[in-house]
Design a protein around this motif. Structure first.
Motif: not given
Length: 368
Positions: A219-223, A280-287
């Motif tokens: 997801l291109r998130l930093q741990v 309005t910011v980049p986000y991801s959803v866990v589903d």
């Protein structure tokens, strides 16, 4: 009128049972040693289950050599997998006993026979919010020689307490804010358990942790540098407005540079839709993840902001700091225990009264 009649008949039935199965109450349980113990908690609520962890921890510390089993529902079975305090999980699925009368009876008898084959010496049924006649009955049917459970709660007798030969009197009327973890321990007061660690705990496997890490990286998130928001809750009164969650995420992401991740539960379609339309910011959803997969993902977050619901307890159980938002529920009873966690409660028990600025200030402080 019908309800009163049902209550009357219930009291009469349990009074008759009390006469049939009455037995002497042992007075020296604290000095006894037990080799086989069963704890019965077959409710579906995640928070209720995770608040039992300190009790399980206390039993393990007090009886390190004992075989400890936990009877739980399918919903809570997952979160208790690999617990260092439990040797065996017994899955109690009510659906297996539904259907025609004969099918229900035969299936239940088979279940009870398997339960009794375990030869438990001690059964403990923790009750805090309400009593469960089913749990109390299962303690009796387990065949355990000693059965501990609520005989009376806050001055009101428990009709199904007839199934206990070690009934406990529980009275929290002068300590109404006593945390649920402590209340669960109060149920076993006759054992004189001494528990210093009151935190909940979900034990993740290395494979689960690796899978969560890979998911987060994809997801291109930093741990360790993203914030998780849980906008849903089973009870409407426990839901902070979804648009305020979005406003919070917009501002917190902008000034802290933290990644944004939302969890999407089975009943969260509408609040998640509102959030998506407002962000309005980049986000991801866990589903579409299992509760253990979600727990593993939450363990990698820097902070979780959640309504008062199961995910709040799950996040705390994997060691992630939690900022929880409360409405009518007492946070002193239910909020995660520990200095790393914080909560905000709405004025007059109204979660709608909590303002974005208030939550934003607390979240910023927790991210420092």
């Amino acid at each position: 009128m019908i309800r009163r009649l049902e209550q009357y008949l219930k009291r009469r039935v349990f009074s008759f049972l009390r006469f049939l199965i009455s037995s002497a109450q042992p007075t020296d349980l604290a000095t006894r040693s037990f080799r086989s113990i069963i704890v019965i908690r077959q409710h579906n609520q995640l928070g209720d289950m995770l608040c039992v962890v300190p009790l399980l921890r206390g039993l393990r510390e007090r009886y390190p050599e004992a075989h400890i089993a936990l009877l739980t529902s399918p919903v809570n079975h997952e979160v208790m997998l690999n617990s260092p305090y439990v040797d065996r999980l017994i899955n109690y699925d009510k659906r297996e006993f539904l259907g025609g009368v004969s099918i229900k009876f035969v299936a239940f008898v088979k279940f009870v026979r398997k339960l009794r084959a375990e030869k438990f010496e001690l059964a403990v049924v923790p009750s805090t919010v309400s009593v469960s006649a089913t749990s109390d009955l299962l303690a009796y049917l387990s065949g355990a020689k000693y059965r501990i459970g609520a005989g009376e709660i806050d001055g009101e007798g428990n009709p199904s307490g007839v199934f206990f030969n070690c009934p406990v009197t529980l009275d929290w009327r002068e300590s109404e804010h006593r945390h649920q973890a402590l209340r669960n321990l109060d149920n076993a007061q006759v054992l004189h358990l001494n528990v210093a660690d009151l935190s909940s705990q979900i034990e993740l496997t290395e494979e689960e942790s690796r899978g969560a890490r890979a998911f987060v990286i994809d997801l291109r998130l930093q741990v360790g540098s993203f914030v998780v928001y849980h906008v849903g809750a089973g009870k409407p009164a426990n839901r902070w407005p979804a648009e305020r969650f979005a406003q919070l995420a917009n501002r917190l992401s902008s000034d802290s540079k933290a990644g944004t991740l939302f969890t999407h539960g089975p009943m969260d379609d509408e609040p998640v839709r509102i959030v998506k339309s407002t962000l309005t910011v980049p986000y991801s959803v866990v589903d579409g993840k299992s509760i253990r997969q979600v727990a593993a993902i939450l363990s990698l977050a820097r902070l979780v902001v959640s309504n008062d619901t199961g995910i709040m307890h799950v996040a705390a159980a994997v060691g992630t700091p939690v900022l929880s938002l409360f409405g009518p529920t007492d946070p002193e009873q239910w909020a995660p225990i520990g200095a790393k966690h914080r909560y905000i409660v709405g004025k007059g028990g109204d979660i709608q009264s909590i303002q974005v600025e208030e939550v934003l200030t607390a979240a910023r402080e927790m991210l420092r």
